[in-house]
Write a protein that holds these residues in place. Structure first.
Motif, PDB file in Angstrom:
ATOM      1  N   PRO A 151      49.529  31.642  42.577  1.00  0.00           N
ATOM      2  CA  PRO A 151      49.198  30.738  41.477  1.00  0.00           C
ATOM      3  C   PRO A 151      48.517  29.451  41.947  1.00  0.00           C
ATOM      4  O   PRO A 151      47.607  28.944  41.279  1.00  0.00           O
ATOM      5  CB  PRO A 151      50.557  30.460  40.831  1.00  0.00           C
ATOM      6  N   ASP A 152      48.921  28.941  43.100  1.00  0.00           N
ATOM      7  CA  ASP A 152      48.293  27.722  43.616  1.00  0.00           C
ATOM      8  C   ASP A 152      46.820  27.954  43.954  1.00  0.00           C
ATOM      9  O   ASP A 152      45.969  27.083  43.702  1.00  0.00           O
ATOM     10  CB  ASP A 152      49.029  27.223  44.862  1.00  0.00           C
ATOM     11  N   THR A 196      50.477  31.785  34.902  1.00  0.00           N
ATOM     12  CA  THR A 196      50.788  32.949  34.059  1.00  0.00           C
ATOM     13  C   THR A 196      49.831  34.115  34.261  1.00  0.00           C
ATOM     14  O   THR A 196      50.056  35.189  33.699  1.00  0.00           O
ATOM     15  CB  THR A 196      50.783  32.548  32.573  1.00  0.00           C
ATOM     16  N   ALA A 197      48.772  33.942  35.061  1.00  0.00           N
ATOM     17  CA  ALA A 197      47.803  35.029  35.276  1.00  0.00           C
ATOM     18  C   ALA A 197      48.425  36.154  36.097  1.00  0.00           C
ATOM     19  O   ALA A 197      49.146  35.915  37.068  1.00  0.00           O
ATOM     20  CB  ALA A 197      46.559  34.499  35.982  1.00  0.00           C
ATOM     21  N   VAL A 198      48.130  37.375  35.711  1.00  0.00           N
ATOM     22  CA  VAL A 198      48.581  38.551  36.453  1.00  0.00           C
ATOM     23  C   VAL A 198      47.853  38.612  37.795  1.00  0.00           C
ATOM     24  O   VAL A 198      46.652  38.343  37.877  1.00  0.00           O
ATOM     25  CB  VAL A 198      48.314  39.829  35.643  1.00  0.00           C
ATOM     26  N   ARG A 239      46.766  24.598  34.966  1.00  0.00           N
ATOM     27  CA  ARG A 239      47.979  24.915  35.726  1.00  0.00           C
ATOM     28  C   ARG A 239      48.754  26.035  35.040  1.00  0.00           C
ATOM     29  O   ARG A 239      49.267  26.959  35.701  1.00  0.00           O
ATOM     30  CB  ARG A 239      48.843  23.656  35.841  1.00  0.00           C
ATOM     31  N   GLN A 240      48.844  25.979  33.723  1.00  0.00           N
ATOM     32  CA  GLN A 240      49.538  27.036  32.983  1.00  0.00           C
ATOM     33  C   GLN A 240      48.807  28.368  33.104  1.00  0.00           C
ATOM     34  O   GLN A 240      49.429  29.425  33.235  1.00  0.00           O
ATOM     35  CB  GLN A 240      49.669  26.642  31.515  1.00  0.00           C
ATOM     36  N   TRP A 250      50.164  34.529  25.631  1.00  0.00           N
ATOM     37  CA  TRP A 250      49.875  35.689  26.484  1.00  0.00           C
ATOM     38  C   TRP A 250      48.667  36.429  25.932  1.00  0.00           C
ATOM     39  O   TRP A 250      48.560  36.643  24.724  1.00  0.00           O
ATOM     40  CB  TRP A 250      51.091  36.617  26.516  1.00  0.00           C
ATOM     41  N   LYS A 251      47.768  36.804  26.821  1.00  0.00           N
ATOM     42  CA  LYS A 251      46.659  37.669  26.455  1.00  0.00           C
ATOM     43  C   LYS A 251      46.571  38.744  27.523  1.00  0.00           C
ATOM     44  O   LYS A 251      46.439  38.445  28.713  1.00  0.00           O
ATOM     45  CB  LYS A 251      45.342  36.883  26.378  1.00  0.00           C
TER      46      LYS A 251
END
Length: 390
Positions: free
Chosen positions: A379-380, A366-368, A361-362, A161-162
């Motif tokens: 996400p897609d 996981t992006a906000v 893909r990850q 996580w960042k």
């Protein structure tokens, strides 16, 4: 324009030899125990360390050093700094370096005063720290504007996580353009692009109709582009460096954000890319942003066309939706051309070398997803954007 409350806590000392003026004026306000924080040691090689230590000693301060802060500061490093503060009863933190050092210290300041874990406090308990060890920043690399606010971008390696943690804003900041000559040219240019990105991601938020904050922002963006070109051609151009330094502060001191809900979708995607690859932040934004904006422009074509005309000098009349989008897309191509011109990567392959699709893909998953974005991405779709950016 949205409702707002605006207060600005950071006092800025700008110009050549500003550190002496600032430290002589500010240090007497705080106790004797000072945490001196910095990165990999370049300040020792370029003389800034000796200058700052002499000023601290003149003020009779007891100095504890906190060194080795990395370009993407980790949560473990935050905990290390907080422990130093508690063990040495630190009264004041002095961060010397770029945005990474400033970010780390803002989080350290808050964690040192908390009995609970800072990440859990903010993301599980949904609270923002209201107390922290006072701090100041001597900025050596312009771009992030980190010294102007309370936000800290931290990488939590165990969680892949960042993202943002909220800490203590600096009570003062030293902005000496001559210090920026101590960092590599690539860092100067990637920092300048980070500034431009901050401005664009504020501008492209809501409301989408013209407003005073955006008109001020247009002037800042034009200045960043003009002076980045000057520094790229002549690294000794101190006037251009000065302009870029103040532009970085303006992008993040809150003034351009007044009445806005910002976009910052590119930053959220790049943060997760950085969490998985540890890539340079400004370069990551450069590789992502044009592809992202091609996806977003149809949802806010008038706003993107205004950016194209008023910042990137694209000509054309908005006769209908089709021509408006055409103008907007021409502006995005001019953005991509500017990135190539200043030597930053225009694709993820240029940035990273071989690109792992499973990693992308990850990142996408996981992006906000930000509220101020022209279009609420899935996400897609983020994954499709990253594929286009390859």
């Amino acid at each position: 324009m949205e409702n707002f409350v605006f207060a600005y806590p950071t006092k800025n000392y700008f110009g050549k030899e500003a550190a002496k003026q600032a430290l002589n004026a500010e240090l007497p306000k705080y106790g004797k125990n000072v945490l001196l924080a910095y990165g990999g040691g370049s300040i020792k090689r370029n003389g800034i360390y000796d200058e700052v230590m002499a000023l601290l000693q003149e003020q009779g301060k007891e100095v504890t050093e906190f060194q080795g802060i990395m370009s993407n500061p980790t949560y473990a490093k935050v905990q290390e700094g907080a422990k130093l503060c508690r063990d040495h009863k630190i009264d004041f933190i002095l961060a010397v370096g770029g945005g990474s050092v400033s970010d780390c210290c803002k989080a350290v300041s808050a964690q040192a005063k908390l009995t609970s874990d800072l990440y859990d406090y903010e993301y599980q308990e949904k609270k923002i720290p209201q107390d922290g060890i006072p701090m100041g920043v001597i900025v050596t690399a312009a771009g992030t504007g980190s010294e102007q606010n309370a936000g800290a971008v931290i990488t939590y390696e165990e969680k892949n996580w960042k993202g943002a943690l909220w800490g203590t804003p600096a009570s003062f900041a030293v902005l000496d353009p001559y210090y920026t000559k101590t960092v590599p040219q690539k860092q100067v240019l990637s920092g300048a692009f980070d500034t431009l990105s901050h401005c664009m991601e504020t501008y492209l938020g809501t409301p989408r109709q013209p407003n005073l904050s955006d008109r001020m922002n247009e002037a800042v963006m034009r200045s960043v582009i003009e002076n980045t070109r000057k520094v790229a051609k002549d690294p000794e151009d101190m006037n251009a460096r000065s302009e870029l330094f103040w532009a970085a502060a303006m992008a993040e001191n809150g003034i351009l954000k007044i009445g806005k809900v910002t976009d910052f979708q590119a930053h959220m995607i790049e943060h997760q890319l950085g969490a998985f690859t540890n890539c340079n932040h400004g370069c990551g934004l450069a590789a992502i942003q044009p592809a992202l904006y091609r996806h977003l422009a149809p949802a806010a074509r008038k706003q993107y066309a205004r950016l194209a005309r008023n910042v990137f000098d694209v000509n054309g009349e908005e006769a209908d939706d089709e021509t408006t989008l055409e103008i907007a897309l021409k502006g995005i191509e001019k953005l991509a051309a500017f990135i190539r011109e200043i030597g930053l990567p225009t694709t993820l392959t240029e940035l990273l070398g071989e690109v792992d699709d499973a990693m992308l893909r990850q990142v996408a998953d996981t992006a906000v997803i930000t509220k101020g974005c022209a279009k609420q991405l899935t996400p897609d779709e983020i994954y499709a954007i990253l594929q286009e950016a390859k």
